[in-house]
Design an enzyme around this catalytic site. Structure first.
Site, PDB file in Angstrom:
ATOM      1  N   GLU A 188      -3.811   2.090   1.116  1.00 52.50           N
ATOM      2  CA  GLU A 188      -4.212   1.410  -0.279  1.00 52.50           C
ATOM      3  C   GLU A 188      -5.413   0.586  -0.082  1.00 52.50           C
ATOM      4  O   GLU A 188      -6.040   0.099  -1.104  1.00 52.50           O
ATOM      5  CB  GLU A 188      -3.141   1.097  -1.176  1.00 52.50           C
ATOM      6  CG  GLU A 188      -2.151   2.010  -1.693  1.00 52.50           C
ATOM      7  CD  GLU A 188      -0.821   1.780  -2.061  1.00 52.50           C
ATOM      8  OE1 GLU A 188      -0.230   2.472  -2.875  1.00 52.50           O
ATOM      9  OE2 GLU A 188      -0.316   0.872  -1.528  1.00 52.50           O
ATOM     10  N   GLY A 199       3.850   7.406  -9.625  1.00 55.60           N
ATOM     11  CA  GLY A 199       4.348   8.682 -10.137  1.00 55.60           C
ATOM     12  C   GLY A 199       4.105   8.477 -11.552  1.00 55.60           C
ATOM     13  O   GLY A 199       4.524   7.186 -12.050  1.00 55.60           O
ATOM     14  N   MET A 234       6.842   0.943  -6.645  1.00 56.88           N
ATOM     15  CA  MET A 234       7.907   0.225  -6.050  1.00 56.88           C
ATOM     16  C   MET A 234       7.288  -1.418  -5.658  1.00 56.88           C
ATOM     17  O   MET A 234       8.150  -2.054  -4.930  1.00 56.88           O
ATOM     18  CB  MET A 234       8.217   0.693  -4.802  1.00 56.88           C
ATOM     19  CG  MET A 234       8.675   2.245  -4.815  1.00 56.88           C
ATOM     20  SD  MET A 234       9.176   3.090  -3.256  1.00 56.88           S
ATOM     21  CE  MET A 234      10.449   2.198  -2.619  1.00 56.88           C
ATOM     22  N   GLU A 235       6.498  -1.684  -6.445  1.00 60.37           N
ATOM     23  CA  GLU A 235       5.864  -3.371  -6.084  1.00 60.37           C
ATOM     24  C   GLU A 235       5.462  -4.091  -7.438  1.00 60.37           C
ATOM     25  O   GLU A 235       5.430  -5.345  -7.556  1.00 60.37           O
ATOM     26  CB  GLU A 235       4.953  -3.400  -5.080  1.00 60.37           C
ATOM     27  CG  GLU A 235       4.967  -2.695  -3.802  1.00 60.37           C
ATOM     28  CD  GLU A 235       4.919  -1.388  -3.594  1.00 60.37           C
ATOM     29  OE1 GLU A 235       4.338  -0.638  -4.289  1.00 60.37           O
ATOM     30  OE2 GLU A 235       5.809  -0.600  -2.688  1.00 60.37           O
ATOM     31  N   ASP A 280       1.785  11.584  -7.854  1.00 65.30           N
ATOM     32  CA  ASP A 280       2.844  12.795  -8.143  1.00 65.30           C
ATOM     33  C   ASP A 280       3.568  12.710  -9.528  1.00 65.30           C
ATOM     34  O   ASP A 280       3.058  11.552 -10.349  1.00 65.30           O
ATOM     35  CB  ASP A 280       3.940  12.460  -7.174  1.00 65.30           C
ATOM     36  CG  ASP A 280       4.354  10.960  -7.188  1.00 65.30           C
ATOM     37  OD1 ASP A 280       4.103  10.219  -6.078  1.00 65.30           O
ATOM     38  OD2 ASP A 280       5.372  10.776  -7.835  1.00 65.30           O
TER      39      ASP A 280
HETATM   40  N1  ADE Z   1       4.699   5.665  -5.779  1.00 67.21           N
HETATM   41  C1  ADE Z   1       4.068   7.033  -5.919  1.00 67.21           C
HETATM   42  N2  ADE Z   1       4.900   7.906  -6.439  1.00 67.21           N
HETATM   43  C2  ADE Z   1       6.021   7.288  -6.817  1.00 67.21           C
HETATM   44  C3  ADE Z   1       7.232   7.719  -7.129  1.00 67.21           C
HETATM   45  N3  ADE Z   1       7.414   8.701  -7.666  1.00 67.21           N
HETATM   46  N4  ADE Z   1       8.350   6.692  -7.196  1.00 67.21           N
HETATM   47  C4  ADE Z   1       8.124   5.237  -6.627  1.00 67.21           C
HETATM   48  N5  ADE Z   1       7.034   4.952  -6.376  1.00 67.21           N
HETATM   49  C5  ADE Z   1       5.864   5.905  -6.270  1.00 67.21           C
END
Ligand code: ADE
Length: 232
Positions: free
Chosen positions: A13, A79, A176-177, A200
């Site tokens: 990243e 996501g 997640m951050e 995703d």
């Molecule tokens: N980062 C990228 N895709 C994610 C997901 N599905 N859940 C949590 N963090 C992500």
């Protein structure tokens, strides 16, 4: 003088941005390497925080304390939580919250950290607007959405978990951050924005899609960050 802290959780990243910057100083702290210098003629500190909310919060606090950054940008992947937001598209934060905080037993709304006085940490409106307009210039083929980003210490790859997060928080994407960086920036009165490209759909297809699309998605986000720097 402005000085922009740029955080990515993973090397992919931030690697492109690091490769393009003119490095003046390298500082190691909390097992993270902070690179200080210039990128696109703008004073920056670029760092890989590591994955998850604790790493991200530690990283953001170091940027505030030791580097006196004036703004924080979080770049990376996420996501999607909306059908219309596709892999490769960009989400720019209006605000961010912790989807895995639950102190409802004492009357706090789901997601609110007690005694913070707010459920979601508001992003800087000017940075958000600038990121969206820069995206139209630099990535015209990619859709950019403005909305809430939700974070937790969990990779979401289950349709039911996703649906619960969507109905609880009305987020545009999950990662997640971001909320931790937002949280630290809020406490330090530093304007921030989170920019995430979709890797995703945060459902049962995520395990397959994520490894295929993370690199290209991370590059979209980084390109946008580089482009917007001089206008901050
Ligand atoms: N980062 C990228 N895709 C994610 C997901 N599905 N859940 C949590 N963090 C992500």
């Amino acid at each position: 003088m402005k000085k922009i802290g740029i955080i990515g959780a993973m090397e992919l990243e931030v690697e492109e941005l690091k490769g393009k910057m003119v490095i003046r100083r390298r500082v190691e702290k909390a097992s993270m390497e902070f690179l200080e210098g210039k990128l696109n003629n703008t004073e920056v500190v670029i760092v890989r925080s590591g994955i998850g909310k604790v790493n991200a919060a530690i990283c953001a606090q170091i940027l505030c304390d030791c580097f006196k950054v004036t703004h924080i940008i979080n770049t990376g992947v996420a996501g999607s939580l909306k059908n219309e937001i596709n892999i490769g598209d960009i989400v720019v934060s209006t605000d961010a919250l912790h989807h895995d905080v639950d102190v409802r037993v004492f009357g706090y709304p789901l997601g609110e950290v007690p005694q913070m006085g707010c459920l979601a940490f508001p992003a800087d409106e000017r940075l958000t607007q600038l990121a969206v307009s820069s995206c139209k210039e630099v990535n015209p083929e990619i859709a950019a959405y403005k909305g809430r980003i939700v974070s937790g210490d969990q990779f979401v790859s289950d349709k039911q978990v996703k649906e619960e997060i969507v109905s609880n928080f009305q987020g545009f994407c999950v990662e997640m951050e971001g909320a931790s960086i937002a949280h630290a920036a809020y406490l330090n009165h530093v304007p921030f924005v989170i920019i995430r490209a979709i890797s995703d759909k945060a459902d049962d297809s995520a395990k397959m899609d994520y490894p295929s699309f993370e690199k290209a998605a991370a590059a979209h986000s980084a390109k946008l960050v580089e482009h917007m720097l001089p206008a901050i």
